[in-house]
Design a protein around this motif. Structure first.
Motif, PDB file in Angstrom:
ATOM      1  N   LEU A 160      11.270 -27.776  64.530  1.00  0.00           N
ATOM      2  CA  LEU A 160      10.751 -28.287  63.258  1.00  0.00           C
ATOM      3  C   LEU A 160      11.493 -27.668  62.080  1.00  0.00           C
ATOM      4  O   LEU A 160      11.869 -28.363  61.130  1.00  0.00           O
ATOM      5  CB  LEU A 160       9.251 -27.981  63.172  1.00  0.00           C
ATOM      6  CG  LEU A 160       8.588 -28.261  61.817  1.00  0.00           C
ATOM      7  CD1 LEU A 160       8.595 -29.746  61.498  1.00  0.00           C
ATOM      8  CD2 LEU A 160       7.157 -27.714  61.801  1.00  0.00           C
ATOM      9  N   GLU A 161      11.703 -26.360  62.153  1.00  0.00           N
ATOM     10  CA  GLU A 161      12.368 -25.677  61.032  1.00  0.00           C
ATOM     11  C   GLU A 161      13.792 -26.191  60.830  1.00  0.00           C
ATOM     12  O   GLU A 161      14.251 -26.368  59.688  1.00  0.00           O
ATOM     13  CB  GLU A 161      12.382 -24.169  61.285  1.00  0.00           C
ATOM     14  CG  GLU A 161      11.030 -23.474  61.119  1.00  0.00           C
ATOM     15  CD  GLU A 161      10.058 -23.769  62.263  1.00  0.00           C
ATOM     16  OE1 GLU A 161       8.849 -23.537  62.092  1.00  0.00           O
ATOM     17  OE2 GLU A 161      10.516 -24.249  63.331  1.00  0.00           O
ATOM     18  N   ALA A 165       3.764 -35.653  65.326  1.00  0.00           N
ATOM     19  CA  ALA A 165       4.132 -34.356  64.731  1.00  0.00           C
ATOM     20  C   ALA A 165       4.653 -34.520  63.302  1.00  0.00           C
ATOM     21  O   ALA A 165       5.531 -33.788  62.861  1.00  0.00           O
ATOM     22  CB  ALA A 165       5.167 -33.635  65.589  1.00  0.00           C
ATOM     23  N   HIS A 196       2.546 -34.508  60.554  1.00  0.00           N
ATOM     24  CA  HIS A 196       1.720 -33.747  59.609  1.00  0.00           C
ATOM     25  C   HIS A 196       2.429 -32.490  59.117  1.00  0.00           C
ATOM     26  O   HIS A 196       2.519 -32.236  57.915  1.00  0.00           O
ATOM     27  CB  HIS A 196       0.393 -33.371  60.271  1.00  0.00           C
ATOM     28  CG  HIS A 196      -0.471 -32.469  59.459  1.00  0.00           C
ATOM     29  ND1 HIS A 196      -1.116 -32.897  58.315  1.00  0.00           N
ATOM     30  CD2 HIS A 196      -0.785 -31.156  59.606  1.00  0.00           C
ATOM     31  CE1 HIS A 196      -1.789 -31.884  57.794  1.00  0.00           C
ATOM     32  NE2 HIS A 196      -1.614 -30.811  58.566  1.00  0.00           N
ATOM     33  N   GLU A 197       2.974 -31.706  60.068  1.00  0.00           N
ATOM     34  CA  GLU A 197       3.620 -30.456  59.665  1.00  0.00           C
ATOM     35  C   GLU A 197       4.925 -30.697  58.911  1.00  0.00           C
ATOM     36  O   GLU A 197       5.314 -29.917  58.032  1.00  0.00           O
ATOM     37  CB  GLU A 197       3.861 -29.557  60.881  1.00  0.00           C
ATOM     38  CG  GLU A 197       4.643 -30.194  62.013  1.00  0.00           C
ATOM     39  CD  GLU A 197       3.758 -30.747  63.111  1.00  0.00           C
ATOM     40  OE1 GLU A 197       4.091 -30.568  64.295  1.00  0.00           O
ATOM     41  OE2 GLU A 197       2.730 -31.362  62.775  1.00  0.00           O
ATOM     42  N   GLN A 198       5.623 -31.801  59.231  1.00  0.00           N
ATOM     43  CA  GLN A 198       6.837 -32.134  58.488  1.00  0.00           C
ATOM     44  C   GLN A 198       6.506 -32.454  57.028  1.00  0.00           C
ATOM     45  O   GLN A 198       7.182 -32.002  56.107  1.00  0.00           O
ATOM     46  CB  GLN A 198       7.554 -33.322  59.134  1.00  0.00           C
ATOM     47  CG  GLN A 198       8.124 -33.019  60.515  1.00  0.00           C
ATOM     48  CD  GLN A 198       8.779 -34.232  61.149  1.00  0.00           C
ATOM     49  OE1 GLN A 198       9.696 -34.816  60.583  1.00  0.00           O
ATOM     50  NE2 GLN A 198       8.309 -34.614  62.337  1.00  0.00           N
ATOM     51  N   GLN A 257       3.919 -31.451  55.347  1.00  0.00           N
ATOM     52  CA  GLN A 257       3.502 -30.219  54.668  1.00  0.00           C
ATOM     53  C   GLN A 257       4.709 -29.418  54.191  1.00  0.00           C
ATOM     54  O   GLN A 257       4.743 -28.940  53.048  1.00  0.00           O
ATOM     55  CB  GLN A 257       2.645 -29.366  55.607  1.00  0.00           C
ATOM     56  CG  GLN A 257       1.206 -29.820  55.738  1.00  0.00           C
ATOM     57  CD  GLN A 257       0.374 -28.818  56.508  1.00  0.00           C
ATOM     58  OE1 GLN A 257       0.786 -28.325  57.554  1.00  0.00           O
ATOM     59  NE2 GLN A 257      -0.808 -28.507  56.002  1.00  0.00           N
ATOM     60  N   MET A 258       5.690 -29.272  55.083  1.00  0.00           N
ATOM     61  CA  MET A 258       6.864 -28.475  54.733  1.00  0.00           C
ATOM     62  C   MET A 258       7.710 -29.164  53.674  1.00  0.00           C
ATOM     63  O   MET A 258       8.289 -28.501  52.801  1.00  0.00           O
ATOM     64  CB  MET A 258       7.683 -28.170  55.986  1.00  0.00           C
ATOM     65  CG  MET A 258       6.955 -27.250  56.965  1.00  0.00           C
ATOM     66  SD  MET A 258       7.874 -26.913  58.496  1.00  0.00           S
ATOM     67  CE  MET A 258       9.121 -25.770  57.883  1.00  0.00           C
ATOM     68  N   ASP A 263       5.905 -28.569  50.417  1.00  0.00           N
ATOM     69  CA  ASP A 263       6.101 -27.181  49.978  1.00  0.00           C
ATOM     70  C   ASP A 263       7.487 -26.974  49.384  1.00  0.00           C
ATOM     71  O   ASP A 263       7.674 -26.158  48.476  1.00  0.00           O
ATOM     72  CB  ASP A 263       5.906 -26.225  51.160  1.00  0.00           C
ATOM     73  CG  ASP A 263       4.446 -26.153  51.617  1.00  0.00           C
ATOM     74  OD1 ASP A 263       3.568 -26.573  50.845  1.00  0.00           O
ATOM     75  OD2 ASP A 263       4.209 -25.690  52.746  1.00  0.00           O
TER      76      ASP A 263
END
Length: 258
Positions: free
Chosen positions: A68-69, A99, A101-103, A105-106, A109
């Motif tokens: 993800l990072e 997957a 949701h986390e993308q 969010q980042m 941010d």
């Protein structure tokens, strides 16, 4: 929208590729793919022929081997530093098991603008292939989309047996590796002869669809050697002989037909 897509703004477009057939992409998804500077695609889940829609000079980056990072860092670098438009191409629909949701969010941010474009999910493609409606009047009017606990735990309030108690049209994702457990929990509430559609790699060249009684769900899965990319639809609608809605009934009056 045409003007916006003709001059694609610098941003990330999270696009659902659908189940695998390039013809099932939305028109908006096709336009974005044809105009984006960079395409990040989930190469383990999205067929390469979809990339034929991309610009010949587009940068194509597969992501199956990336964390993800690493993926988000690529997005940020291409959009912020290089001022490029980027499509993040996911299988199915981004709202389900993607997957995303986390993308998002980042990206938020990092103050990177993004847009989400829906796609057709596997349960919709399966119903079309099977030529069924999953909500049949007087038989079933609810669709449940879920999975069984595996490496990713399911909340206890969403345990499969409790969902099965509704005897709705239940679409079970990401569960082929735990099919015996799933079958046992489903049999706590569904009749033994409830039909199950076992759908492997829908809309891909090696697609398989098998319809069996619930009691043979695990057996058939093992016979076909299915361990991933498999959707199960458990529903009385798969054997519905009749059932008619009010919508087109000549005795039913509504705003557009008196």
């Amino acid at each position: 929208m045409e003007t916006q897509l003709n001059s694609l703004k610098t941003a990330v477009y999270i696009v659902g590729a659908g189940p695998g057939d390039p013809d099932l992409l939305t028109v908006k998804a096709q336009k974005l793919l044809s105009r984006a500077d960079v395409i990040l695609f989930a190469d383990a889940l999205v067929p390469e022929q979809i990339l034929n829609l991309c610009r010949p000079d587009a940068e194509i980056i597969p992501t199956a081997d990336k964390t993800l990072e690493e993926i988000v860092a690529l997005m940020v670098e291409r959009v912020r530093s290089q001022q490029k438009s980027l499509v993040r191409l996911h299988s199915g629909d981004p709202s389900l098991y993607s997957a995303v949701h986390e993308q998002m969010q980042m990206l938020a941010d990092a103050d990177i603008p993004f847009e989400v474009v829906p796609g057709i999910s596997a349960f919709q493609a399966a119903a079309a292939k099977l030529k069924v409606e999953l909500t049949v009047p007087d038989l079933v009017q609810t669709i449940i989309l879920t999975r069984i606990s595996g490496r990713t735990e399911v909340p206890t309030t969403e345990e499969l047996a409790s969902l099965a108690a509704h005897q709705a049209s239940l679409c079970l994702y990401l569960s082929a590796r735990h099919v015996e457990n799933a079958q046992a929990k489903l049999l706590e509430h569904y009749p033994d002869e409830t039909p199950v559609a076992i759908c492997f790699r829908l809309c891909w060249p090696d697609e398989k669809i098998r319809v069996v009684p619930l009691t043979r769900m695990a057996e058939c899965t093992h016979q076909e050697n299915l361990i991933r990319t498999t959707l199960y639809i458990i529903s009385p609608a798969l054997k519905a002989a009749n059932g008619r809605s009010h919508l087109y009934n000549p005795e039913y009056h509504h705003l557009f037909r008196t």
